[in-house]
Design a protein around this motif. Structure first.
Motif, PDB file in Angstrom:
ATOM      1  N   GLU A 118      78.836  45.103   3.381  1.00 45.78           N
ATOM      2  CA  GLU A 118      79.502  43.725   4.829  1.00 45.78           C
ATOM      3  C   GLU A 118      79.202  44.576   5.639  1.00 45.78           C
ATOM      4  O   GLU A 118      78.929  43.496   6.979  1.00 45.78           O
ATOM      5  CB  GLU A 118      80.915  44.358   4.706  1.00 45.78           C
ATOM      6  N   ARG A 121      76.148  42.714   5.755  1.00 42.94           N
ATOM      7  CA  ARG A 121      76.522  41.088   6.269  1.00 42.94           C
ATOM      8  C   ARG A 121      76.764  41.331   7.690  1.00 42.94           C
ATOM      9  O   ARG A 121      75.686  40.139   7.935  1.00 42.94           O
ATOM     10  CB  ARG A 121      77.232  40.762   5.153  1.00 42.94           C
ATOM     11  N   LYS A 122      77.670  41.830   8.394  1.00 37.69           N
ATOM     12  CA  LYS A 122      77.788  41.694   9.475  1.00 37.69           C
ATOM     13  C   LYS A 122      76.767  41.937  10.552  1.00 37.69           C
ATOM     14  O   LYS A 122      76.276  41.139  11.270  1.00 37.69           O
ATOM     15  CB  LYS A 122      78.377  42.417  10.403  1.00 37.69           C
ATOM     16  N   SER A 126      74.643  38.896  12.832  1.00 43.48           N
ATOM     17  CA  SER A 126      74.371  39.654  14.263  1.00 43.48           C
ATOM     18  C   SER A 126      72.886  38.600  15.450  1.00 43.48           C
ATOM     19  O   SER A 126      72.806  38.765  16.366  1.00 43.48           O
ATOM     20  CB  SER A 126      74.485  40.319  14.800  1.00 43.48           C
TER      21      SER A 126
END
Length: 243
Positions: A118, A121-122, A126
């Protein structure tokens, strides 16, 4: 010191330092690259460029290899192509590798593999926040979207570019600010690939990564539908030569 008071030697050393830095930047962003191409880009003599390249090779920060047969233009001996080594890239920007690695290990201990995925992914989300997705049906739109992705990654410090190869385009990341961490956490690379697929709306193939010892992270993007490829294979990426 001369009669005019000009410190000739220090000026020469300073000039050499700036020239060396410019050559290193070209090796980073465009390597493998020939000495002739470097001299043309910087407006220097080929002999002067080779002097700097020899110094980088002696220091273990660059390597030379003959061009592949598909890169050769005309007849004669294949031109040498120069690129940075892992040691050369390591001198550029890895000040926070130890801290980042420790933080990632702590995150995995607290939240497990799901937390790592996660986070990865973030992080990519961004980077490409201003890049909209496409359906992947129009070759021109797909190529333009690949350019947008490369620009976004360049802004994030990846020195990315695109190049047309065969039936597709390749996104090449010539630098990776987190390559040392990605060696331990391949989820960072996986998240990038998934983001490329989502944004481009088509199947993409990762051909090489800096984290695995290659000279660039290279991703092939087909510009025609997979069903129409008729067994065509993407052109091979330029991989790190065996020591």
């Amino acid at each position: 010191m001369s009669g005019s008071g000009n410190p000739v030697a220090p000026l020469s050393v300073s000039h050499d330092g700036h020239t060396r830095a410019a050559i290193v930047q070209l090796l980073l962003e465009h390597g493998p690259i020939t000495a002739t191409s470097i001299s043309s880009e910087l407006g220097l003599t080929a002999a002067g460029v080779r002097r700097h390249l020899d110094a980088l090779i002696d220091a273990g920060e660059a390597r030379a290899a003959s061009s592949a047969s598909w890169q050769q233009r005309g007849r004669g001996r294949p031109a040498k192509q120069y690129q940075l080594t892992a040691a050369g890239r390591g001198k550029l920007a890895h000040a926070y590798d130890d801290l980042a690695g420790a933080a990632m290990r702590q995150l995995r201990e607290i939240g497990g593999e799901g937390a790592i995925k996660e986070f990865a992914r973030k992080r990519v989300a961004s980077i490409v926040a201003n890049v909209s997705s496409t359906t992947g049906q129009d070759p021109k739109a797909t190529a333009e979207k690949a350019d947008e992705i490369a620009e976004a990654f360049t802004s994030a410090g990846f020195a990315a570019s695109t190049r047309k190869v065969g039936t597709g385009v390749q996104i090449c990341q010539h630098h990776c600010p987190v390559s040392h961490v990605a060696e331990e956490f391949p989820e960072l690379c996986d998240a990038e690939l998934n983001a490329f697929r989502d944004l481009l709306g088509t199947h993409v193939q990762r051909l090489a990564t800096i984290a695995n010892g290659d000279c660039a992270c290279t991703t092939h993007v087909p510009l025609i539908q997979i069903s129409n490829l008729a067994g065509a294979q993407p052109a091979p990426a330029i991989r790190k030569e065996a020591e």
